[in-house]
Design a protein around this motif. Structure first.
Motif, PDB file in Angstrom:
ATOM      1  N   GLU A 276       0.834  -1.203   0.000  1.00 29.17           N
ATOM      2  CA  GLU A 276       0.000   0.000   0.000  1.00 29.17           C
ATOM      3  C   GLU A 276       0.869   1.255   0.000  1.00 29.17           C
ATOM      4  O   GLU A 276       0.612   2.210  -0.745  1.00 29.17           O
ATOM      5  CB  GLU A 276      -0.913  -0.015   1.230  1.00 29.17           C
ATOM      6  N   GLU A 277       1.917   1.248   0.845  1.00 25.40           N
ATOM      7  CA  GLU A 277       2.806   2.408   0.915  1.00 25.40           C
ATOM      8  C   GLU A 277       3.563   2.590  -0.395  1.00 25.40           C
ATOM      9  O   GLU A 277       3.801   3.725  -0.842  1.00 25.40           O
ATOM     10  CB  GLU A 277       3.796   2.261   2.077  1.00 25.40           C
TER      11      GLU A 277
ATOM     12  N   ASP B  81       2.481   1.811  -3.357  1.00 20.24           N
ATOM     13  CA  ASP B  81       1.507   2.391  -4.302  1.00 20.24           C
ATOM     14  C   ASP B  81       1.371   3.894  -4.075  1.00 20.24           C
ATOM     15  O   ASP B  81       1.241   4.671  -5.033  1.00 20.24           O
ATOM     16  CB  ASP B  81       0.143   1.712  -4.140  1.00 20.24           C
ATOM     17  N   GLU B  82       1.416   4.308  -2.803  1.00 15.77           N
ATOM     18  CA  GLU B  82       1.286   5.731  -2.495  1.00 15.77           C
ATOM     19  C   GLU B  82       2.517   6.506  -2.968  1.00 15.77           C
ATOM     20  O   GLU B  82       2.409   7.668  -3.384  1.00 15.77           O
ATOM     21  CB  GLU B  82       1.049   5.922  -0.994  1.00 15.77           C
TER      22      GLU B  82
ATOM     23  N   GLU C  54       5.962   9.901   2.110  1.00 12.36           N
ATOM     24  CA  GLU C  54       5.559   8.543   1.754  1.00 12.36           C
ATOM     25  C   GLU C  54       6.727   7.569   1.861  1.00 12.36           C
ATOM     26  O   GLU C  54       6.550   6.402   2.232  1.00 12.36           O
ATOM     27  CB  GLU C  54       4.974   8.518   0.338  1.00 12.36           C
TER      28      GLU C  54
END
Length: 297
Positions: free
Chosen positions: A184-185, A187-188, A204
């Motif tokens: 998830e991180e 992707d951010e 990020e």
């Protein structure tokens, strides 16, 4: 200005460097925040010299670390906060207070068995005194995380913050859940790359590093030790690239990225081949020794 064994000479040198107009332009631009990273770096270099057993380097690195103390004290003196002498007085007072078994009179000595308990009691008293000096708004709420020391390396402190939060159940239950968070991180970060916002990218990236530390904790790995091991591996493989190119009369500047990638894979293959050829017991023993070495430095 000449060298000297007297600390006062170092203090004079720093004062000259920080004197407006006649001082060093770079030194005059610095403040506590900009110097702090150098202070941390010098402490690490002291530890590295100790690990290598290099006393010539240790002497130099201790001098560099001492310069950091003098630098911060000089900036504080310029703001009428405190001076170098106040720093020395504070630490000497603390050491005398914490060692009553050494510095008390003949009737005040305590047995060796009581030294640790006395040390802990005195530290607790000092902590209470510091808390009493703080403004009321700073002491009204005592966070669970307040006991995690702020001066630790970022990776180590991230681990301690997570451990402390986990004591009240604020934690992942499965390493795979942490892996999901890592994705998830990532992707951010990709989204931040599309936006081209430098501050967002930095934030990020920090989130990703924090999640990676969480994974290390869940799989029983110390992130600092793990990263040290990877740093050493990177150095070995990069040195292989340099040697291989040098053997062909080539330099790094002459080589293409594709050539260097190929040599990197060669180095990786050689390491894997050597590892698989060792008896399993020898491999385990070597890993343990390496782990101990990394823990020491």
């Amino acid at each position: 200005m000449t060298p000297s064994r007297d600390i006062s000479r170092l203090i004079e040198i720093m004062a000259a460097l920080r004197t407006p107009v006649t001082g060093c332009p770079w030194d005059l631009e610095q403040n506590f925040a900009t110097i702090a990273p150098y202070t941390i770096e010098e402490a690490y270099e002291v530890a590295d010299a100790i690990t290598r057993g290099d006393f010539d380097d240790l002497r130099e690195e201790l001098g560099d670390l001492l310069l950091q103390v003098v630098y911060h004290a000089r900036m504080a003196e310029e703001q009428n906060a405190f001076a170098f002498g106040d720093v020395v007085e504070a630490i000497t007072r603390k050491m005398i207070r914490r060692h009553p078994h050494v510095f008390a009179d003949k009737d005040g000595n305590i047995a060796a068995a009581g030294v640790k308990s006395a040390w802990e009691r005195i530290k607790a008293e000092e902590k209470a005194e510091r808390a009493a000096r703080r403004p009321p708004e700073e002491t009204a709420h005592k966070s669970l995380l307040a006991t995690v020391k702020a001066g630790q390396p970022a990776l180590t402190r991230a681990m301690e913050l997570q451990r402390k939060a986990s004591t009240v159940g604020f934690d992942w239950n499965d390493p795979r859940a942490v892996l999901s968070k890592i994705r998830e991180e990532a992707d951010e970060i990709e989204a931040a790359l599309d936006n081209g916002n430098a501050e967002e990218l930095a934030a990020e990236t920090g989130d990703l590093l924090f999640a990676l530390v969480n994974l290390a904790r869940h799989v029983g790995a110390d992130p600092e030790t793990a990263l040290r091991g990877t740093n050493a591996k990177f150095e070995r493989r990069f040195a292989y690239i340099e040697r291989a190119l040098s053997a062909k009369g080539r330099s790094l500047e002459d080589a293409t990225l594709e050539e260097m990638d190929a040599l990197w894979n060669d180095a990786k293959g050689v390491e894997q081949s050597l590892s698989s050829s060792r008896p399993s017991g020898a491999r385990a023993g070597t890993h343990t020794a390496e782990s101990r070495d990394r823990a020491r430095g």
